[in-house]
Design an enzyme around this catalytic site. Structure first.
Site, PDB file in Angstrom:
ATOM      1  N   LYS A  35      46.194  -8.413 -43.659  1.00  0.00           N
ATOM      2  CA  LYS A  35      44.985  -9.223 -43.808  1.00  0.00           C
ATOM      3  C   LYS A  35      45.249 -10.364 -44.793  1.00  0.00           C
ATOM      4  O   LYS A  35      46.273 -10.394 -45.478  1.00  0.00           O
ATOM      5  CB  LYS A  35      43.826  -8.358 -44.290  1.00  0.00           C
ATOM      6  CG  LYS A  35      44.036  -7.740 -45.657  1.00  0.00           C
ATOM      7  CD  LYS A  35      42.840  -6.893 -46.069  1.00  0.00           C
ATOM      8  CE  LYS A  35      43.084  -6.251 -47.438  1.00  0.00           C
ATOM      9  NZ  LYS A  35      41.918  -5.498 -47.927  1.00  0.00           N
ATOM     10  N   ARG A 135      30.890   0.844 -50.802  1.00  0.00           N
ATOM     11  CA  ARG A 135      30.878  -0.453 -50.125  1.00  0.00           C
ATOM     12  C   ARG A 135      30.525  -0.181 -48.661  1.00  0.00           C
ATOM     13  O   ARG A 135      29.361  -0.085 -48.310  1.00  0.00           O
ATOM     14  CB  ARG A 135      32.224  -1.157 -50.275  1.00  0.00           C
ATOM     15  CG  ARG A 135      32.586  -1.489 -51.723  1.00  0.00           C
ATOM     16  CD  ARG A 135      33.818  -2.367 -51.820  1.00  0.00           C
ATOM     17  NE  ARG A 135      34.941  -1.855 -51.035  1.00  0.00           N
ATOM     18  CZ  ARG A 135      36.163  -2.374 -51.049  1.00  0.00           C
ATOM     19  NH1 ARG A 135      36.426  -3.433 -51.798  1.00  0.00           N
ATOM     20  NH2 ARG A 135      37.133  -1.853 -50.324  1.00  0.00           N
ATOM     21  N   TYR A 266      44.810 -30.484 -71.082  1.00  0.00           N
ATOM     22  CA  TYR A 266      43.359 -30.618 -71.095  1.00  0.00           C
ATOM     23  C   TYR A 266      42.731 -29.769 -72.199  1.00  0.00           C
ATOM     24  O   TYR A 266      43.130 -28.626 -72.438  1.00  0.00           O
ATOM     25  CB  TYR A 266      42.772 -30.192 -69.751  1.00  0.00           C
ATOM     26  CG  TYR A 266      43.043 -31.171 -68.638  1.00  0.00           C
ATOM     27  CD1 TYR A 266      42.474 -32.436 -68.644  1.00  0.00           C
ATOM     28  CD2 TYR A 266      43.863 -30.817 -67.570  1.00  0.00           C
ATOM     29  CE1 TYR A 266      42.722 -33.338 -67.612  1.00  0.00           C
ATOM     30  CE2 TYR A 266      44.114 -31.705 -66.533  1.00  0.00           C
ATOM     31  CZ  TYR A 266      43.539 -32.960 -66.567  1.00  0.00           C
ATOM     32  OH  TYR A 266      43.787 -33.854 -65.545  1.00  0.00           O
ATOM     33  N   MET A 314      46.010 -28.918 -62.310  1.00  0.00           N
ATOM     34  CA  MET A 314      46.061 -28.796 -60.860  1.00  0.00           C
ATOM     35  C   MET A 314      47.491 -28.837 -60.328  1.00  0.00           C
ATOM     36  O   MET A 314      47.842 -28.104 -59.384  1.00  0.00           O
ATOM     37  CB  MET A 314      45.241 -29.912 -60.207  1.00  0.00           C
ATOM     38  CG  MET A 314      45.196 -29.821 -58.693  1.00  0.00           C
ATOM     39  SD  MET A 314      44.265 -31.169 -57.935  1.00  0.00           S
ATOM     40  CE  MET A 314      42.604 -30.763 -58.462  1.00  0.00           C
TER      41      MET A 314
END
Length: 377
Positions: A35, A135, A266, A314
């Site tokens: 998956k 779940r 940053y 990024m």
């Protein structure tokens, strides 16, 4: 010149990890979980690499099952959340997919839908029981009715009972859920006895042989196939004999000297405590590297262990080269896995970032070039 960042996928390591799962499973058959695009490794790529050894493949996505069949994958395909709507039933029949049924609505669709009126061959099904994960899955109140309907339906070829463990990777283990599973079966022993079982995920497969069963039963290895420990706080991947399949490799793009008090990146999140030398390497959260990996997260540079400094951006990370005077522009960097710069377990990177190894694997973005190799011995 291309950006010096690549994900190297080692298919030999993948098959080696499958052999580890096979050794632990004994006579129990294995669903190889593919998956989420094969945990970021490429769903078709993984299935084709394991096609010669896998008993079957497990996934969620109907379009993925369609693609696997179109690629020539003929093994059984287990759809781990079943069908999401009644109108998917014809595709399940056409592709010969095995649904995991977890709700009364799914059972009613399967046994009553006119969309399966022309079904030529009945489908095997899995019936999922809720044993404490809370779940998906049937509770005791609905279990008997679901099993009664399925056993009576000519559309059903066979029934396997399934559950999912919440704590197989934790010290608590599986005893509580196993007791609950046995109680659910025991409550309708006249109907449930003798049905095959599918219980063990990677952690249970490695830690709890009582969850495996035997011939006719199934286990579902996932993360271990990709070379990561399902229980890193208890056993490292190396302890378990697993080899990394995805190796994220980069290079130093630039080098900068810092004076005491100079900030990096940053938010000025890192401030040099003294004179430092740092390298800027390709790779950031736009590539799938964890944005929240803090200063101090391990990284390998030119064969030596170092650390990140400053925030992940990024496209880039900054690495400490203060004690690596020979590492300059072009020096190899291993962000995780087995790279030219050395070995760095993904579990260590994930732990430093406050996450688990599954997340960065699945987060690898499409802009990262993938190089496929056969390297593991």
């Amino acid at each position: 010149m291309t950006r010096p960042l690549r994900a190297r996928i080692d298919l030999a390591a993948l098959r080696h990890n499958h052999s580890v799962a096979r050794r632990h499973a004994g006579a129990t058959a294995l669903w190889c979980v593919v998956k989420a695009n094969g945990y970021g490794h490429g769903q078709v790529r993984v299935a084709e690499a394991l096609a010669g050894v896998a008993d079957g493949f497990a996934l969620l996505e109907l379009d993925g099952a369609e693609t696997l069949r179109a690629a020539g994958i003929r093994q059984p395909l287990l759809m781990m959340e079943g069908f999401y709507s009644e109108d998917e039933l014809p595709q399940f029949a056409r592709l010969r997919l095995i649904p995991v049924l977890h709700s009364p609505a799914q059972v009613r669709w399967l046994v009553d839908s006119p969309l399966l009126a022309d079904l030529n061959e009945p489908l095997p099904v899995y019936l999922k029981l809720n044993t404490g994960m809370n779940r998906l899955g049937f509770d005791a109140a609905d279990f008997r009715q679901a099993l009664t309907l399925l056993r009576a339906s000519p559309r059903v070829a066979g029934i396997t009972l399934m559950t999912h463990f919440a704590d197989a990777d934790e010290p608590a283990g599986i005893a509580r859920q196993m007791a609950r599973f046995d109680a659910l079966r025991g409550g309708i022993a006249d109907m449930a006895d003798g049905l095959p079982l599918c219980l063990a995920n990677s952690a249970a497969l490695l830690r709890f042989p009582e969850a495996l069963g035997g011939a006719g039963d199934w286990a579902r290895p996932g993360i271990m196939l990709y070379g990561c420990s399902p229980c890193p706080e208890l056993h490292s991947a190396a302890d378990l004999g697993l080899k990394p399949v995805m190796n994220l490799e980069s290079e130093v793009l630039a080098v900068r000297q810092l004076a005491t008090g100079d900030a990096v990146g940053y938010g000025s999140a890192f401030v040099a405590p003294g004179p430092m030398r740092i390298g800027i390497a390709a790779g950031g959260y736009g590539d799938g590297y964890p944005r929240h990996a803090p200063s101090g997260t391990p990284v390998m540079v030119a064969g030596r262990r170092s650390r990140l400094v400053g925030r992940v951006s990024m496209d880039k990370v900054c690495v400490d080269l203060t004690d690596l005077p020979d590492a300059g522009v072009g020096a190899p960097v291993t962000l995780w896995g087995d790279g030219a710069a050395g070995h760095l377990p993904l579990e260590e990177v994930a732990a430093a970032a406050g996450t688990i190894s599954y997340e960065p694997l699945c987060a690898l973005t499409a802009r990262v070039p993938v190089v496929v190799v056969e390297r593991a011995s």
